[in-house]
Structure formats: structure tokens, C-alpha cells
Motif scaffolding. Structure first.
Motif, short mmCIF file in Angstrom:
data_model
loop_
_atom_site.label_atom_id
_atom_site.label_comp_id
_atom_site.label_asym_id
_atom_site.label_seq_id
_atom_site.Cartn_x
_atom_site.Cartn_y
_atom_site.Cartn_z
N THR A 1 -21.78 36.04 69.27
CA THR A 1 -21.68 34.60 69.53
C THR A 1 -20.36 33.99 69.09
O THR A 1 -19.68 33.31 69.87
N SER A 2 -19.98 34.20 67.84
CA SER A 2 -18.76 33.56 67.34
C SER A 2 -17.52 34.11 68.02
O SER A 2 -16.57 33.35 68.29
N SER A 3 -17.51 35.39 68.31
CA SER A 3 -16.33 35.98 68.95
C SER A 3 -16.18 35.53 70.39
O SER A 3 -15.08 35.20 70.84
N THR A 4 -17.28 35.51 71.16
CA THR A 4 -17.16 35.10 72.55
C THR A 4 -16.84 33.61 72.67
O THR A 4 -16.20 33.19 73.64
N LEU A 5 -17.26 32.81 71.70
CA LEU A 5 -16.88 31.40 71.69
C LEU A 5 -15.37 31.25 71.79
O LEU A 5 -14.85 30.44 72.57
N VAL A 6 -14.64 32.06 71.03
CA VAL A 6 -13.18 32.00 71.02
C VAL A 6 -12.58 32.76 72.19
O VAL A 6 -11.61 32.33 72.80
N GLN A 7 -13.17 33.91 72.52
CA GLN A 7 -12.64 34.70 73.63
C GLN A 7 -12.49 33.88 74.90
O GLN A 7 -11.46 33.94 75.59
N PHE A 8 -13.50 33.08 75.22
CA PHE A 8 -13.46 32.34 76.48
C PHE A 8 -12.56 31.12 76.42
O PHE A 8 -12.36 30.45 77.43
N ALA A 9 -11.98 30.85 75.25
CA ALA A 9 -10.95 29.82 75.16
C ALA A 9 -9.58 30.39 75.48
O ALA A 9 -8.67 29.66 75.87
N PRO B 1 -7.23 40.74 63.95
CA PRO B 1 -6.07 40.06 63.38
C PRO B 1 -4.80 40.90 63.43
O PRO B 1 -3.69 40.37 63.50
N GLU B 2 -4.95 42.24 63.42
CA GLU B 2 -3.79 43.13 63.47
C GLU B 2 -3.21 43.22 64.88
O GLU B 2 -2.03 43.54 65.04
N ALA B 3 -4.02 42.94 65.89
CA ALA B 3 -3.56 43.04 67.28
C ALA B 3 -4.22 41.95 68.12
O ALA B 3 -5.04 42.24 69.01
N PRO B 4 -3.89 40.68 67.87
CA PRO B 4 -4.49 39.59 68.65
C PRO B 4 -4.21 39.78 70.14
O PRO B 4 -3.13 40.23 70.53
N THR B 5 -5.15 39.42 70.95
CA THR B 5 -5.02 39.65 72.38
C THR B 5 -4.20 38.56 73.05
O THR B 5 -3.90 37.52 72.46
N LEU B 6 -3.83 38.80 74.29
CA LEU B 6 -3.16 37.82 75.14
C LEU B 6 -4.07 37.50 76.32
O LEU B 6 -4.72 38.40 76.88
N GLY B 7 -4.10 36.23 76.70
CA GLY B 7 -4.92 35.85 77.83
C GLY B 7 -4.22 34.88 78.74
O GLY B 7 -3.08 34.46 78.49
N THR B 8 -4.91 34.50 79.80
CA THR B 8 -4.40 33.51 80.75
C THR B 8 -5.14 32.19 80.62
O THR B 8 -5.01 31.32 81.48
N GLY B 9 -5.94 32.03 79.57
CA GLY B 9 -6.83 30.89 79.45
C GLY B 9 -6.19 29.63 78.90
O GLY B 9 -4.97 29.57 78.68
N PRO B 10 -7.00 28.60 78.65
CA PRO B 10 -6.48 27.28 78.26
C PRO B 10 -5.83 27.25 76.88
O PRO B 10 -5.02 26.37 76.61
N TYR B 11 -6.18 28.20 76.01
CA TYR B 11 -5.60 28.23 74.67
C TYR B 11 -5.01 29.60 74.38
O TYR B 11 -5.31 30.59 75.06
N ILE C 1 -15.39 25.83 74.12
CA ILE C 1 -14.33 25.12 73.39
C ILE C 1 -13.55 24.22 74.35
O ILE C 1 -13.24 23.07 74.02
N ALA C 2 -13.24 24.72 75.52
CA ALA C 2 -12.48 23.93 76.49
C ALA C 2 -13.32 22.80 77.07
O ALA C 2 -12.77 21.92 77.75
N SER C 3 -14.63 22.79 76.81
CA SER C 3 -15.50 21.72 77.29
C SER C 3 -15.58 20.56 76.30
O SER C 3 -16.29 19.59 76.55
N ILE C 4 -14.88 20.67 75.18
CA ILE C 4 -14.84 19.60 74.18
C ILE C 4 -13.50 18.87 74.30
O ILE C 4 -12.45 19.50 74.37
N LYS C 5 -13.54 17.56 74.33
CA LYS C 5 -12.33 16.76 74.50
C LYS C 5 -12.43 15.48 73.68
O LYS C 5 -13.53 15.11 73.23
N PRO C 6 -11.32 14.77 73.49
CA PRO C 6 -11.39 13.48 72.82
C PRO C 6 -12.28 12.52 73.61
O PRO C 6 -12.24 12.50 74.83
N ALA C 7 -13.10 11.75 72.91
CA ALA C 7 -13.99 10.81 73.59
C ALA C 7 -13.17 9.80 74.39
O ALA C 7 -12.11 9.35 73.96
#
Length: 524
Positions: free
Chosen positions: A57-65, A187-197, A516-522
Motif C-alpha cells: 500500500t505505502s509503496s504503490t501510493l508513491v509509485q503511481f505519483a 533509496p540506493e537506486a531511486p527509479t525514474l518515471g514519466t509521471g507527475p512527480y 497523490i496527484a488527486s490531492i490539490k489545494p482547495a
């Protein structure tokens, strides 16, 4: 959507944020909120930012960001374009994906069709030992067939492929993944993505994301997202109430009343895609006896376990499929289907009668390990008390979260365990191979009951290839076998809870992949 993974005899032990002396955003406690920076808290650390070895759960929360998939899910669970702008199925079981041109990873390097093809193919490689392997067992071949084209050939046609692809076909650079076969996403090899963050920093102490200005799909709502770990539920609530943390997507359902009474914090629960159950390892000396498993099913007071574990933010489960999947598969007839399955109501006399038919009529002692900081320890103790009434003595042994998780995924000394697994698509083809397939029974898989057979694998593969009424019938037959054999004792369906400082807004539902990308300033 909670991408799989809630083997929730896990939770991270970490110092309470309120006592750590760290900087805060302010908020409920009257401080000034920086609405361009979001601080989220999770109960367990995002340990691996790669779904192959971090399907939790916690890892996929960040992965999809930070990582995009080739296709994604809409608000209604339908398949939508993502890195693939379109696709065709020129013949049953063959998919041709047309990729978006000009997409780059967060470091500016171009995403290629080879990266896309490799990112799916790696989950089928036994050497990778991917935790997502059970979702792609029907993939036969993945090929680059054009500069912006990838073709996937399945062993047989399957309506499950696209929903599963929306979860596990996260695209990573091939060179990076091949250079880090064992530690990609750590942490030793953080991934690279094409996502919003993109990852700004990642250590055992926490994680910070920054807006990826190169994202192909526009502008991420937050400039910065900090993810911190607070494993103790009351410490998490107090941190959000004081403004030290802006929110969490993991409100403990058992504490709903406390959370819903907080000022300047919006709390919302919605039907989740997870199911809690007891996994009974059929290879264990005692649990290999089906009468023992049925006796356990009758002995456990599931309503009491639910109340102890999650309070009233849940509903009773009678089968191993998450409720939204049952509803998506059968529609209004899902209750009729569930009622047709073998049932094991709480009945100590029936439990004793089943045990009397087993090879161990006088009972036995079984050792069960658990993570010491699991919030459902009381529920596990309730199960142990129920089983003691029929002569099954449960010896509980606590161990640190990381050690327990590693041991479980090695499938080492599995006996009885209380687990909660979350899924992400409307398709039962995501769940059933995960709990009953032989691929998932191997180390790193989620078949903690170890219940499988070549014949069942064949039936699962056939189910994956069917559509319409034939598929419904095949799913019903598999559910019937699971109910008769009882490798899993279904307990309850959990409702997910989101809590956010009122300075922020969210639109998260059962099928939301980018939470995570579904959260924004009110107000934005």
C-alpha cells in the motif's frame, strides 16, 4: 484504489512526528499552511518504488505519483489511455499499443518503445521474482513493432489483461532497471518515471517528491509532496489535528469517530477494494486437513473480529473477492451468488463437529507470528481466543515489521495469518490468480495459503479467457471450490478513509490510481 498490497500484519514503527522536532506546514493547530506543499503520513514506509518488489500500500501510493502505466483506470473503473494514446486488438489475445510521441522521463531522457516493452516483460521473468508476476501469467510475448508501437501477444484471449496492465505495467527506463535488478526503487537506486512527480530525496527517514515539469499530461497540483511515517494511529491523528501533517489516505477505520470530530480536517470514507481474511497454509501439518480449516471457519466470530479490528467502517465478507469486484462481475445478482456458496456461520458446536472428523479431534497447538506494531493485534488475539474454545491453541510470537514481512514473502513457516489485501480493478481475474494460482504460491507471491494445483491453474487460465455468462459461471465454480476447501476464511471488507486539512481537496475513489496527484489545494 489501493494497489495490492495490504499484507497488514505490517506497519512501520517510527517516532511520532509531534515529538521529532521537524518543520511543519501548520494547519489545524493554527499555523500557516503552505498550500503548494503537501505532507502526507503513511502507517508503513514506502520501502520500494518499484512494483516488482514493492507491491504494498505505502509503496504503490508513491509509485503511481512518479511512474505512469501504459493504460489507466477511469473513475468508473473503465480502461483509459495513458502512455498509450490508443490500442487495438487485431485478433483475440493480441494487443497493439500506439504510444504517445515525445514522452520523456523526469531526467529528460526519451521514453522508448523498448522501455515500454521491457517494463512488462520483466514481470514474466522468473529471475526478477516480481510480486506482480501472478497478474501477467497469460502474457506470451511482448515486442517492439514500431518506433511508437508495442505489441503484446497473450497465451489465450483474456479480458483481464487490460485492467491488470493499468496496475502493473509501470514504465521504467530499461537501462536503469537492468543495471539495478535487485535494488531498483530503493533509496540506493531511486527509479525514474514519466509521471507527475519525481523523487527529490528518499531515505529510511522519509521521502520527498517534487513536481515533474516534464510531465506529458500537464502540471501536477503540488510543487512538493513529503511522505513521512507515523505508525501509531493516535500519534497520526494528533499530527494531523495539530497541522504537523496535512493528511493521510490511511485513516484507521476503527478510530473513525475520533477522526470525524476533528476541526479544520475533512474526513471521508468510501468503499474499498480490500478484503481481510485468515490465510490457512494447506501445507502445514494441521491446516492441511480440510476439516480443521472448516472448524476454524465455524469457530471464529467474524463480527467480533471486525469490530475489534476496524469498528463499523467495514462490512462482512463471505467470499474471497472484494465487494466491488463481485458487484462488477454479477451486478445485482451478486448477493444471490454469495448465498449459493458453502457457508460457515459462527457455531462452536459445528466447529467441534468438524474438528472431530479431522485427524486431530482433540485439538493441537500452532505457532503464529505477527508484526508487533500491527494495529490488528487485538483482532488476532480474538481469533486465538475463539480457537481455544474448540481445542486449537494458538501461540502468538511478535517480531519486528520488516522481519515479519520478509519472512512472510519468503513463505517461511507460514501457518495461520490475518491479512488484508487491497486490489485495484473491477476484474476478479486480478484477485483469483493472486490468491489461488501457483505463480503466487512461490516466494514473493501473495498466495499465503499455498492452495493451488495444476488443475486449478488450468481453470484459472480458462476463466481469464472467457467473457459474459461463461466467465461468470467459471468464477462461481472457482469461488465454490475455495468455499468448500477453505484455504482462506473471509472476514470483512474495509472502507478506506482519507483525512485532509481543509486547505486541500481530494477526489479519490475505489478505482483511483494516482491518489497523490488527486490531492490539490482547495479551490483550484
Amino acid at each position: 484504489m489501493s494497489a495490492k498490497p495490504r499484507p497488514l500484519l505490517a506497519g512501520a514503527m517510527c517516532g511520532a512526528l509531534l515529538l521529532s522536532g521537524c518543520a511543519t506546514n501548520g494547519g489545524g493547530g493554527g499555523g500557516k499552511v503552505n498550500a503548494d506543499t503537501l505532507t502526507l503520513a503513511t502507517a508503513a514506509p514506502p520501502n520500494v518504488l518499484d512494483i516488482a518488489h514493492g507491491f504494498n500500500t505505502s509503496s504503490t501510493l508513491v509509485q503511481f505519483a512518479i511512474l505512469d502505466t501504459v493504460v489507466t483506470l477511469g473513475e468508473d473503473g473503465s480502461i483509459q489511455p495513458s502512455l498509450a494514446e490508443s490500442w487495438t486488438e487485431p485478433k483475440p489475445g493480441t494487443y497493439v499499443f500506439k504510444l504517445r510521441p515525445g514522452v520523456v522521463f523526469s531526467d529528460g531522457s526519451p521514453m522508448t518503445a523498448d522501455d515500454v516493452a521491457y517494463s512488462l516483460r520483466r514481470h514474466t521473468d522468473p529471475k526478477v521474482a516480481s510480486q506482480a508476476a501472478s497478474t501477467v501469467t497469460l502474457v506470451k510475448k511482448v515486442e517492439v513493432t514500431g518506433e511508437h508501437e508495442v505489441t503484446v501477444e497473450l497465451k489465450s484471449p483474456s479480458p483481464t489483461f487490460l485492467p491488470n496492465a493499468a496496475l502493473v505495467w509501470q514504465v521504467v527506463p530499461r537501462k536503469l532497471a537492468e543495471a539495478h535488478p535487485d535494488d531498483l526503487g530503493t533509496p540506493e537506486a531511486p527509479t525514474l518515471g514519466t509521471g507527475p512527480y519525481k523523487v527529490a530525496s528518499f531515505s529510511i527517514d522519509g521521502l520527498t517528491l517534487e513536481r515533474n515539469d516534464k510531465w506529458w499530461n500537464g502540471r501536477a497540483p503540488m510543487a512538493k509532496v513529503k511522505v513521512t511515517v507515523i505508525s501509531e494511529p493516535e500519534a497520526l491523528r494528533l499530527a494531523i489535528a495539530s497541522g504537523a501533517v496535512d493528511g493521510t489516505t490511511e485513516v484507521p477505520p476503527q478510530d473513525a469517530r475520533k477522526w470525524e470530530g476533528m476541526k479544520q480536517v475533512k474526513v471521508r470514507f468510501y468503499p474499498g477494494m480490500s478484503i481481510a481474511f485468515l490465510a490457512l497454509n494447506v501445507k502445514d501439518k494441521y491446516l492441511s486437513d480440510v476439516h480443521v480449516r472448516r472448524a476454524i471457519a465455524h469457530a471464529v466470530d467474524r463480527e467480533a473480529v471486525q469490530r475489534t479490528a476496524v469498528g463499523d467502517k467495514a462490512s462482512a465478507a463471505s467470499t474471497i473477492l472484494p465487494l466491488p469486484q463481485l458487484q462488477a462481475m454479477y451486478g445485482q445478482a451478486h448477493e444471490q451468488v454469495v448465498a449459493s456458496l458453502p457457508a460457515y456461520p459462527h457455531d462452536l458446536a459445528a466447529a467441534k463437529a468438524e474438528l472431530a472428523q479431522s485427524a486431530y479431534p482433540d485439538g493441537f497447538t500452532i505457532k503464529v507470528t505477527y508484526a508487533t506494531n500491527d494495529p490488528r493485534v487485538d483482532a488476532l488475539q480474538s481469533v486465538a481466543a475463539d480457537l481455544a474454545k474448540i481445542g486449537i491453541r494458538v501461540e502468538l510470537k511478535g517480531m519486528p515489521r520488516d522481519a515479519e514481512r520478509a519472512r512472510r514473502f519468503r513463505h517461511e513457516d507460514l501457518t495461520l495469518s490475518l491479512s488484508e489485501l487491497g486490489y485495484g480493478t473491477p476484474d476478479p481475474g486480478e484477485t483469483l490468480p493472486d490468491l489461488l494460482g501457483s505463480t503466487a504460491a512461490k516466494p514473493q507471491g501473495f498466495n499465503f495459503a499455498q492452495y493451488t494445483s495444476p488443475e486449478l491453474d488450468t481453470r484459472l487460465d480458462r476463466m481469464l479467457s472467457l467473457k459474459g455468462e461463461e466467465r461468470k459461471q467459471a468464477v462461481t465454480e472457482i469461488l465454490t471450490e475455495a468455499a468448500k476447501q477453505m484455504p482462506y476464511v473471509p472476514l470483512y471488507y474495509v472502507h478506506y478513509g482519507v483525512a485532509l486539512n481543509e486547505k486541500f481537496a481530494e477526489k479519490i475513489g475505489p478505482w483511483t490510481i494516482r491518489r497523490i496527484a488527486s490531492i490539490k489545494p482547495a479551490g483550484n
